[in-house]
Design a protein around this motif. Structure first.
Motif, short mmCIF file in Angstrom:
data_model
loop_
_atom_site.label_atom_id
_atom_site.label_comp_id
_atom_site.label_asym_id
_atom_site.label_seq_id
_atom_site.Cartn_x
_atom_site.Cartn_y
_atom_site.Cartn_z
N GLU A 108 27.34 29.03 40.74
CA GLU A 108 28.30 30.19 41.10
C GLU A 108 28.26 30.50 42.50
O GLU A 108 27.26 30.33 43.17
CB GLU A 108 27.58 31.36 40.43
N VAL A 135 42.37 28.51 41.80
CA VAL A 135 41.66 29.86 42.33
C VAL A 135 41.98 30.16 43.90
O VAL A 135 41.84 29.00 44.59
CB VAL A 135 40.02 29.69 42.04
N VAL A 141 33.45 32.22 42.21
CA VAL A 141 33.74 31.29 40.94
C VAL A 141 32.56 30.97 40.07
O VAL A 141 31.53 30.71 40.90
CB VAL A 141 34.63 30.06 41.29
N ARG A 142 32.76 30.90 38.91
CA ARG A 142 31.52 30.27 38.16
C ARG A 142 31.97 29.03 37.44
O ARG A 142 33.15 28.91 36.80
CB ARG A 142 31.15 31.23 36.94
N ASN A 156 34.82 23.36 33.00
CA ASN A 156 35.48 24.68 32.83
C ASN A 156 35.17 25.56 34.31
O ASN A 156 34.07 25.34 34.96
CB ASN A 156 34.64 25.26 31.61
N PHE A 157 36.17 26.53 34.60
CA PHE A 157 35.84 27.59 35.47
C PHE A 157 36.42 28.85 35.33
O PHE A 157 37.33 28.95 34.52
CB PHE A 157 36.55 26.93 36.92
N THR A 158 35.61 29.86 35.84
CA THR A 158 36.05 31.25 35.68
C THR A 158 36.16 31.95 36.96
O THR A 158 35.15 31.93 38.00
CB THR A 158 34.96 31.81 34.82
N SER A 159 37.12 32.62 37.47
CA SER A 159 37.30 33.17 38.73
C SER A 159 36.36 34.78 38.37
O SER A 159 36.91 35.39 37.62
CB SER A 159 38.83 33.54 39.22
N LEU A 160 35.58 35.09 39.49
CA LEU A 160 34.96 36.33 39.27
C LEU A 160 35.52 37.24 40.27
O LEU A 160 34.72 38.49 40.62
CB LEU A 160 33.48 36.02 39.74
#
Length: 228
Positions: A108, A135, A141-142, A156-160
């Protein structure tokens, strides 16, 4: 006569390969950690290197080598015969695109892009990613994936979201057109700075947050850099 011998040899070779596949599919595969030379194994991992007919797959703990051109960054499940126990060479009997069945490392931090290379900054460490992600630069990001060599392979990725103030050990990005940038540029001009080189981005000094950020009209601790 020679022609018939060649045909027979080709036929026997094909028959041998087919028999290996049939026998391999009928045998319960072993875990590669417990397998010996000649055993049938099943392995799921990310292709971390591929060139020509040679590929390396990793699950973050074990790696295998196969004589097959695969797509880097893709996850595969390979069932095959372990032909070299020391170097984990596997003769593939079946290859299929898969999903991870192995533990993923979580990172993160701040997403960063330099030319065609992409990174994430986590606790001040600049970590190279195997690919760029969709992103915006500077967003938190995570990421989920594995380390292999000098890269982190993203699964996998997630924008925080976008940080609203500098964070310790993180780069901080703002486009030139933002209000805070105009304030910073005005400050440079008043101090006799180089007016011909307006900043295109800035980042705060790693390890030190500008405590006056919320109340100050300018960023005294900002380092101005140019990008191509």
């Amino acid at each position: 006569m020679v022609k018939y011998q060649k045909v027979i040899l080709v036929f026997l070779s094909l028959l041998f390969l087919v028999s290996i596949r049939v026998i391999g599919n009928a045998i319960e595969p072993k875990n590669i950690e417990k397998a010996s030379k000649g055993d049938v194994i099943e392995f799921t991992g990310i292709c971390v290197y591929s060139k020509g007919d040679f590929s390396i797959l990793s699950n973050g703990n074990e790696t295998i080598k196969v004589q097959k051109g695969l797509r880097e960054g893709e996850i595969y499940t390979i069932k095959g015969k372990l032909s070299s126990e020391e170097q984990n060479w596997v003769y593939p009997l079946n290859i299929s695109v898969s999903i991870p069945n192995f533990p993923l490392t979580i990172l993160e931090g701040s997403y960063w892009k330099e030319n065609s290379k992409c990174y994430v900054f986590e606790d001040g460490e600049k970590i190279r990613l195997n690919r760029c992600i969709n992103v915006p630069k500077g967003y938190i990001v995570r990421l989920e994936g594995i380390f292999s060599g000098s890269k982190f392979f993203v699964v996998n990725f997630t924008s925080l979201g976008e940080p609203h103030e500098p964070l310790d050990n993180h780069p901080f990005f703002r486009p030139r057109s933002s209000h805070i940038f105009r304030q910073s540029l005005n400050h440079l001009e008043r101090k006799g700075g180089d007016k011909s080189l307006p900043p295109l981005q800035y980042f705060t000094a790693f390890g030190k947050r500008d405590e006056n950020f919320r109340n100050s009209k300018t960023l005294f601790n900002a380092h101005h850099i140019r990008t191509k």
